[in-house]
Design an enzyme around this catalytic site. Structure first.
Site, PDB file in Angstrom:
ATOM      1  N   GLY A 120     -34.971  -6.362 -18.009  1.00 46.25           N
ATOM      2  CA  GLY A 120     -35.661  -5.939 -16.797  1.00 46.25           C
ATOM      3  C   GLY A 120     -35.184  -6.723 -15.587  1.00 46.25           C
ATOM      4  O   GLY A 120     -34.531  -7.763 -15.716  1.00 46.25           O
ATOM      5  N   HIS A 319     -36.729 -11.838 -28.416  1.00 51.00           N
ATOM      6  CA  HIS A 319     -36.679 -11.626 -26.970  1.00 51.00           C
ATOM      7  C   HIS A 319     -35.763 -12.674 -26.298  1.00 51.00           C
ATOM      8  O   HIS A 319     -36.008 -13.119 -25.183  1.00 51.00           O
ATOM      9  CB  HIS A 319     -38.088 -11.716 -26.374  1.00 51.00           C
ATOM     10  N   ARG A 374     -27.965 -11.554 -22.615  1.00 46.65           N
ATOM     11  CA  ARG A 374     -27.348 -12.381 -21.574  1.00 46.65           C
ATOM     12  C   ARG A 374     -25.839 -12.165 -21.460  1.00 46.65           C
ATOM     13  O   ARG A 374     -25.293 -12.199 -20.359  1.00 46.65           O
ATOM     14  CB  ARG A 374     -27.666 -13.856 -21.829  1.00 46.65           C
TER      15      ARG A 374
HETATM   16  C1  LIG Z   1     -33.098 -11.534 -18.172  1.00 48.53           C
HETATM   17  C2  LIG Z   1     -33.652 -10.873 -19.400  1.00 48.53           C
HETATM   18  C3  LIG Z   1     -34.556  -9.829 -19.273  1.00 48.53           C
HETATM   19  C4  LIG Z   1     -35.061  -9.185 -20.407  1.00 48.53           C
HETATM   20  N1  LIG Z   1     -35.884  -8.104 -20.260  1.00 48.53           N
HETATM   21  C5  LIG Z   1     -36.278  -7.419 -21.358  1.00 48.53           C
HETATM   22  C6  LIG Z   1     -37.008  -6.204 -21.210  1.00 48.53           C
HETATM   23  O1  LIG Z   1     -37.290  -5.742 -20.114  1.00 48.53           O
HETATM   24  N2  LIG Z   1     -37.376  -5.567 -22.353  1.00 48.53           N
HETATM   25  C7  LIG Z   1     -37.066  -6.039 -23.608  1.00 48.53           C
HETATM   26  O2  LIG Z   1     -37.418  -5.412 -24.605  1.00 48.53           O
HETATM   27  N3  LIG Z   1     -36.360  -7.177 -23.754  1.00 48.53           N
HETATM   28  C8  LIG Z   1     -35.945  -7.860 -22.673  1.00 48.53           C
HETATM   29  N4  LIG Z   1     -35.175  -8.978 -22.825  1.00 48.53           N
HETATM   30  C9  LIG Z   1     -34.755  -9.402 -24.184  1.00 48.53           C
HETATM   31  C10 LIG Z   1     -33.441  -8.709 -24.574  1.00 48.53           C
HETATM   32  O3  LIG Z   1     -33.632  -7.341 -24.797  1.00 48.53           O
HETATM   33  C11 LIG Z   1     -32.829  -9.312 -25.840  1.00 48.53           C
HETATM   34  O4  LIG Z   1     -33.779  -9.257 -26.876  1.00 48.53           O
HETATM   35  C12 LIG Z   1     -32.340 -10.750 -25.654  1.00 48.53           C
HETATM   36  O5  LIG Z   1     -31.766 -10.910 -24.377  1.00 48.53           O
HETATM   37  C13 LIG Z   1     -31.314 -11.107 -26.719  1.00 48.53           C
HETATM   38  O6  LIG Z   1     -30.890 -12.431 -26.603  1.00 48.53           O
HETATM   39  P1  LIG Z   1     -29.558 -12.878 -25.828  1.00 48.53           P
HETATM   40  O7  LIG Z   1     -29.875 -12.802 -24.363  1.00 48.53           O
HETATM   41  O8  LIG Z   1     -29.342 -14.268 -26.291  1.00 48.53           O
HETATM   42  O9  LIG Z   1     -28.457 -11.922 -26.207  1.00 48.53           O
HETATM   43  C14 LIG Z   1     -34.674  -9.632 -21.701  1.00 48.53           C
HETATM   44  C15 LIG Z   1     -33.761 -10.702 -21.820  1.00 48.53           C
HETATM   45  C16 LIG Z   1     -33.258 -11.313 -20.681  1.00 48.53           C
HETATM   46  C17 LIG Z   1     -32.260 -12.429 -20.849  1.00 48.53           C
END
Ligand SMILES: Cc1cc2nc3c(=O)[nH]c(=O)nc-3n(C[C@H](O)[C@H](O)[C@H](O)COP(=O)(O)O)c2cc1C
Length: 421
Positions: A120, A319, A374
């Site tokens: 998001g 998450h 990320r």
């Molecule tokens: C900046 C940011 C925003 C995120 N927003 C959401 C979201 O809106 N909905 C959701 O289901 N997960 C959200 N996530 C979690 C990601 O979908 C995912 O599970 C997570 O980033 C995976 O880990 P990684 O960043 O180490 O790859 C978000 C993660 C980040 C870093």
């Protein structure tokens, strides 16, 4: 093209998993090492280079949001540690002259088993970031998951991208009519899959990110000053039309007086359905005729339960370490989850994927694919769609050569016995 010394603050990121941590190949810091932090995505050799580019481009408050985890960030660290704990046990003397890292996901081919995770507030990194992520995904042939809290209308993200495998992530908030309206809209927009996130009904305590605000939505003078010192970022975000991004897909449900960027985010946050349970999930299953994934599961028995209620797959996820701190990494529970549900059920896993080797480890442990959060955001912040394309290319190349070094020629050959702890 110039090799740029790392921006201040990224020489020593303080992570044991960073390529800039002391290496046995260095004697007291000699020879020196650095990441590329310039502007040309073609010069990024690793995801960590794209990260350094993003760190130079973004002001601290946006970086705090992108990078941060919950509380003491133990879950965040655990995701990386869980991947690092596995070691390859390569097979010797195997002909690896022809290799493929392709796979299939829900019956359709993918060049790599990687899906862009829903994130998001992407408009904070660049105006139009959701579309940039979608364009790069469509060009690469991998699915893109758009968040409920994205900043572009889903129809606009999709427009003209006929090849896009567009997945819609649903946050369950407000009365059932809101979910019904969003699900119907995603179906109408042609989304292939609905991904229902279950681990954010209570918002994780990301205190490092909160320190940038005096009160919800009001940046400190220091953070505002930092933003003003990032003219390239300002030009790519706030100075673009329409200025402050909005939550285009849900803004119609938010009362007029709360429609500001942060205000609307907090309004939604307060209305997350804290009663979300398996019954709600069954109801959503009945509403949605296409692929349904349940995201945010860590316990193997929850994965089995998702299969029982008729979901088509799950995303085992914490998450990205942003919700419950001090939790196990989903990767640690993956083998048991796979054992419980058997082969036919689709399991995606995420958290800490930064290298092609990480993808291979997850596949060997039983995942059908991984999600990247990320890693894709570093790319989009660093260089828009070209940065995301570069991130996907880096992972593809790393997967290919690592597979060969492991003595394997296809992902189907990977199994837990090619790993040791
Ligand atoms: C900046 C940011 C925003 C995120 N927003 C959401 C979201 O809106 N909905 C959701 O289901 N997960 C959200 N996530 C979690 C990601 O979908 C995912 O599970 C997570 O980033 C995976 O880990 P990684 O960043 O180490 O790859 C978000 C993660 C980040 C870093």
């Amino acid at each position: 093209m110039r090799a740029v010394a790392p921006a201040p603050g990224i020489e020593a990121p303080g992570s044991a998993f960073s390529p800039l941590a002391p290496s046995p190949a260095q004697l007291g810091g000699s020879p020196p090492r650095w990441l590329y932090a310039g502007r040309d995505p073609a010069r990024a050799i690793t995801i960590e280079d794209l990260r350094a580019m993003a760190h130079r481009f973004l002001p601290d408050f946006a970086l705090g949001y992108l990078e941060g985890g919950a509380e003491q960030e133990q879950t965040l660290a655990r995701n990386l540690a869980a991947l690092a704990a596995w070691r390859f046990l390569p097979r010797a003397l195997v002909d690896v002259s022809h290799r493929s890292v392709s796979s299939t996901l829900f019956g359709r081919p993918v060049p790599i088993p990687v899906v862009i995770a829903p994130t998001g507030l992407n408009g904070l990194f660049r105006a139009g970031a959701d579309r940039m992520l979608a364009e790069a995904s469509a060009a690469a042939g991998i699915p893109f998951t758009q968040s409920t809290m994205s900043n572009m209308a889903m129809e606009q993200v999709r427009a003209g991208l006929d090849d896009l495998r567009h997945w819609w992530q649903l946050y369950v908030f407000g009365p059932p009519e809101v979910q019904e309206a969003l699900v119907a809209r995603a179906e109408h927009a042609g989304c292939e899959a609905l991904v229902v996130t279950t681990d954010a009904q209570i918002f994780g305590d990301r205190s490092w990110s909160s320190h940038h605000f005096v009160s919800p939505g009001r940046l400190t003078w220091r953070s505002l000053g930092g933003a003003a010192l990032h003219p390239r970022w300002l030009a790519a975000t706030m100075l673009r039309r329409p200025g402050m991004p909005a939550f285009e897909n849900i803004i119609e449900f938010v009362p007029k007086e709360h429609q500001g960027f942060y205000d609307s985010a907090f309004w939604v946050r307060d209305r997350m359905d804290k009663a979300l349970d398996w019954e709600t999930m069954r109801r959503i299953r009945a509403l949605w005729p296409r692929r349904l994934l349940v995201k945010g599961l860590v316990r193997p028995e929850d994965v089995a339960r998702a299969a029982e209620i008729g979901a088509d797959g799950v995303v085992m996820s914490d998450h990205g370490g942003r919700q419950l701190d001090s939790a196990v990494a989903p990767l640690e529970m993956l083998p048991e989850a796979r054992r419980l549900v058997g082969k036919g059920f689709t399991i995606l896993v995420d958290g800490g994927i930064r290298r092609g080797a990480d993808v291979l480890k997850a596949i060997a442990l039983g995942a059908d694919a991984v999600q990247i959060g990320r890693a894709a955001l570093y790319g989009v912040a660093a260089a828009g769609a070209a940065g995301v394309t570069r991130a996907i290319a880096i992972l593809t190349e790393e997967m290919d050569h690592t597979l060969g070094l492991m003595g394997a020629t296809s992902l189907a050959e990977l199994s837990p016995d090619m790993l040791a702890r």
